[in-house]
Design a protein around this motif. Structure first.
Motif, short mmCIF file in Angstrom:
data_model
loop_
_atom_site.label_atom_id
_atom_site.label_comp_id
_atom_site.label_asym_id
_atom_site.label_seq_id
_atom_site.Cartn_x
_atom_site.Cartn_y
_atom_site.Cartn_z
N ARG A 157 0.83 -1.20 0.00
CA ARG A 157 0.00 0.00 0.00
C ARG A 157 0.87 1.26 0.00
N GLY A 158 1.96 1.22 0.77
CA GLY A 158 2.85 2.37 0.79
C GLY A 158 3.49 2.63 -0.57
N ILE A 159 3.92 1.56 -1.23
CA ILE A 159 4.51 1.70 -2.56
C ILE A 159 3.48 2.24 -3.55
N ALA A 160 2.27 1.72 -3.47
CA ALA A 160 1.22 2.20 -4.37
C ALA A 160 0.90 3.67 -4.09
N ARG A 161 0.98 4.05 -2.81
CA ARG A 161 0.67 5.43 -2.45
C ARG A 161 1.64 6.42 -3.07
N VAL A 162 2.93 6.07 -3.10
CA VAL A 162 3.94 7.01 -3.59
C VAL A 162 4.18 6.90 -5.09
N THR A 163 3.54 5.94 -5.75
CA THR A 163 3.73 5.80 -7.19
C THR A 163 2.46 6.06 -8.00
N ASP A 164 1.29 5.90 -7.38
CA ASP A 164 0.04 6.05 -8.13
C ASP A 164 -0.32 7.51 -8.37
N VAL A 165 0.11 8.41 -7.50
CA VAL A 165 -0.30 9.80 -7.60
C VAL A 165 0.81 10.70 -7.08
N ALA A 166 0.89 11.90 -7.64
CA ALA A 166 1.83 12.91 -7.15
C ALA A 166 1.20 13.59 -5.95
N LEU A 167 1.77 13.38 -4.78
CA LEU A 167 1.18 13.88 -3.55
C LEU A 167 1.37 15.39 -3.43
N GLY A 168 0.51 15.99 -2.60
CA GLY A 168 0.64 17.40 -2.29
C GLY A 168 0.56 18.34 -3.48
N PRO A 169 -0.43 18.21 -4.36
CA PRO A 169 -0.47 19.11 -5.53
C PRO A 169 -0.63 20.57 -5.14
N TYR A 170 -1.44 20.85 -4.11
CA TYR A 170 -1.63 22.24 -3.70
C TYR A 170 -0.40 22.78 -2.98
N ARG A 184 3.20 4.69 -20.96
CA ARG A 184 2.79 5.95 -20.33
C ARG A 184 2.54 5.74 -18.84
N ILE A 185 1.95 4.62 -18.48
CA ILE A 185 1.73 4.32 -17.06
C ILE A 185 3.07 4.21 -16.34
N LEU A 186 4.05 3.58 -16.98
CA LEU A 186 5.37 3.45 -16.37
C LEU A 186 6.01 4.81 -16.15
N LEU A 187 5.92 5.70 -17.14
CA LEU A 187 6.47 7.04 -16.98
C LEU A 187 5.75 7.80 -15.88
N ASP A 188 4.45 7.64 -15.78
CA ASP A 188 3.70 8.30 -14.71
C ASP A 188 4.14 7.80 -13.35
N VAL A 189 4.36 6.52 -13.24
CA VAL A 189 4.82 5.94 -11.97
C VAL A 189 6.18 6.52 -11.59
N ILE A 190 7.10 6.58 -12.56
CA ILE A 190 8.42 7.13 -12.28
C ILE A 190 8.33 8.61 -11.93
N GLY A 191 7.52 9.36 -12.70
CA GLY A 191 7.35 10.77 -12.42
C GLY A 191 6.76 11.03 -11.05
N ASN A 192 5.77 10.23 -10.66
CA ASN A 192 5.17 10.39 -9.33
C ASN A 192 6.16 10.06 -8.23
N ALA A 193 6.95 9.00 -8.43
CA ALA A 193 7.94 8.64 -7.41
C ALA A 193 8.99 9.72 -7.25
N VAL A 194 9.47 10.29 -8.37
CA VAL A 194 10.46 11.36 -8.28
C VAL A 194 9.86 12.59 -7.62
N HIS A 195 8.64 12.93 -7.99
CA HIS A 195 7.96 14.07 -7.38
C HIS A 195 7.82 13.89 -5.87
N ASN A 196 7.34 12.73 -5.45
CA ASN A 196 7.13 12.49 -4.03
C ASN A 196 8.45 12.47 -3.26
N ALA A 197 9.51 11.96 -3.88
CA ALA A 197 10.81 11.98 -3.23
C ALA A 197 11.30 13.43 -3.06
#
Length: 409
Positions: free
Chosen positions: A10-23, A229-242
């Motif tokens: 669940r933690g991995i899905a949380r940090v890869t499925d969406v870019a957290l903290g958009p606001y 595209r899903i793979l790139l989104d996952v990588i982009g979300n992980a980098v963003h969250n990091a």
């Protein structure tokens, strides 16, 4: 063991499925871009003395310093006046466009180039606020900071609405502006590479970012399967969250180190530290106000001890949302007072922008709603509606599904 595995998944899905903290990232983008923009505009009449040929830190001294510390600055590529003015204007324009959220991926990189180039040219001209801007300009490159409150989000929303109506089968296929901007920056980067202006490390960084732009566009526009595209989104979300985690850790580190260093000072221990800067001419834009505050020993003592307590305690309050919000309001108020009483507006703006990463999402959404209503009063929707179209009231923008339409969003 099963519960642990489920929690980890669940933690991995949380940090890869969406870019957290958009606001939160949008506020950080707006805050630091506005702070740097206002600083450059205020210092525009003095730009020659601060970063240009007329400064006390002469060209030969700057060359020796950059050669020694290997800092990045494109100002040292030429000592001509035209080049200096070009870089300064680039810094101003990139800050303005990043503030508006136009092509945030590209503007975040150009914003970083402008900040590093000017600050590393004359490192002795900055203060603590400049150091914070310096670091955050680098971190912003790795965030998806245009999801809300940006022209990128507006363009993505319009593309989705057009696609839903059947007017735009493939959003972004006619993004000529992105193509031209990407090609132009590639030519400039190739010219800098051929002239040997960039170190190997920065060459790898800039060419890597440029190639990622092309890969993102190619996969999003040309790939038939959804998996790339899903793979790139996952990588982009992980980098963003990091990067968002690093920003939060950096803010905590700033307050923790400042608080613990203050504890070691005798003036902070006896409660008189705030008294002394109030009597310095450099930090007294309003002498009458400074004298009024300094004349009340109880207020000086409370502010001195309160500053130390808030800075030391803040990193530990993140586990309790209510206590964190109270201390966050106290720190923002403290920086606002510093901006007025001590005449340090840009330092205070930089720290408030860094604090914004901890602001509650519900508060930021309400803030966006207030801004939307204020905009609706200033520019009524009825005045802009098309014939036969019913006017719609202002609304708070939601995070875009694809905030990066085109090459350079």
């Amino acid at each position: 063991m099963n519960r642990i595995a489920v929690s980890i998944s669940r933690g991995i899905a949380r940090v890869t499925d969406v870019a957290l903290g958009p606001y939160q990232t949008a506020v950080i983008r707006i805050g630091f871009a506005a702070t740097w923009l206002l600083f450059l505009l205020r210092e525009f009449p003095h730009r020659q003395e601060m970063y240009g040929p007329d400064g006390p830190w002469k060209w030969d001294l700057a060359q020796r310093l950059v050669a020694d510390n290997h800092a990045f600055t494109i100002l040292m590529w030429s000592d001509s006046q035209v080049w200096f003015e070009t870089v300064y204007v680039l810094a101003v324009l990139s800050a303005l466009l990043l503030l508006a959220g136009w092509r945030t991926r590209t503007m975040s990189v150009l914003f970083m180039v402008g900040v590093l180039s000017l600050q590393n040219r004359s490192i002795f001209m900055g203060d603590g606020g400049d150091n914070v801007i310096h670091l955050m300009a680098i971190y912003l490159v790795f965030t998806r900071c245009g999801q809300v409150w940006s022209l990128d989000a507006r363009r993505a929303r319009l593309a989705r609405e057009a696609r839903a109506r059947g007017d735009l089968p493939r959003a972004g296929t006619q993004d000529r502006v992105g193509l031209v901007l990407w090609a132009a920056l590639g030519l400039l980067l190739a010219a800098a590479t051929g002239a040997g202006r960039l170190s190997p490390g920065w060459l790898m960084i800039f060419w890597g970012l440029w190639a990622v732009q092309a890969l993102w566009w190619a996969v999003g526009r040309l790939a038939r399967a959804a998996e790339p595209r899903i793979l790139l989104d996952v990588i982009g979300n992980a980098v963003h969250n990091a990067a968002l985690l690093v920003i939060m850790a950096e803010a905590c580190l700033i307050y923790a180190t400042a608080g613990w260093y203050k504890i070691q000072g005798s003036r902070w221990q006896d409660g008189t530290a705030v008294y002394y800067p109030l009597h310095l001419d450099y930090f007294s834009p309003w002498p009458a106000l400074s004298d009024l505050l300094a004349s009340h020993g109880t207020i000086v003592m409370l502010v001195t001890y309160g500053t130390v307590a808030v800075q030391v305690a803040f990193p530990f309050t993140l586990i309790n949302r209510r206590v964190k919000n109270v201390l966050l309001a106290a720190m923002i108020t403290e920086h606002a007072v510093i901006a007025v009483v001590l005449g340090l507006p840009f330092f205070s703006l930089a720290m408030i922008a860094a604090d914004a990463v901890f602001l509650p999402t519900s508060f930021l959404r309400r803030l966006g709603g207030w801004a939307a209503r204020a905009r609706g009063r200033l520019f009524p929707p009825g005045a802009r509606k098309l014939p036969g179209q019913r006017a719609q009231g202002p609304r708070t923008p939601e995070p875009a599904e694809d905030p990066h339409v085109g090459f350079t969003a």
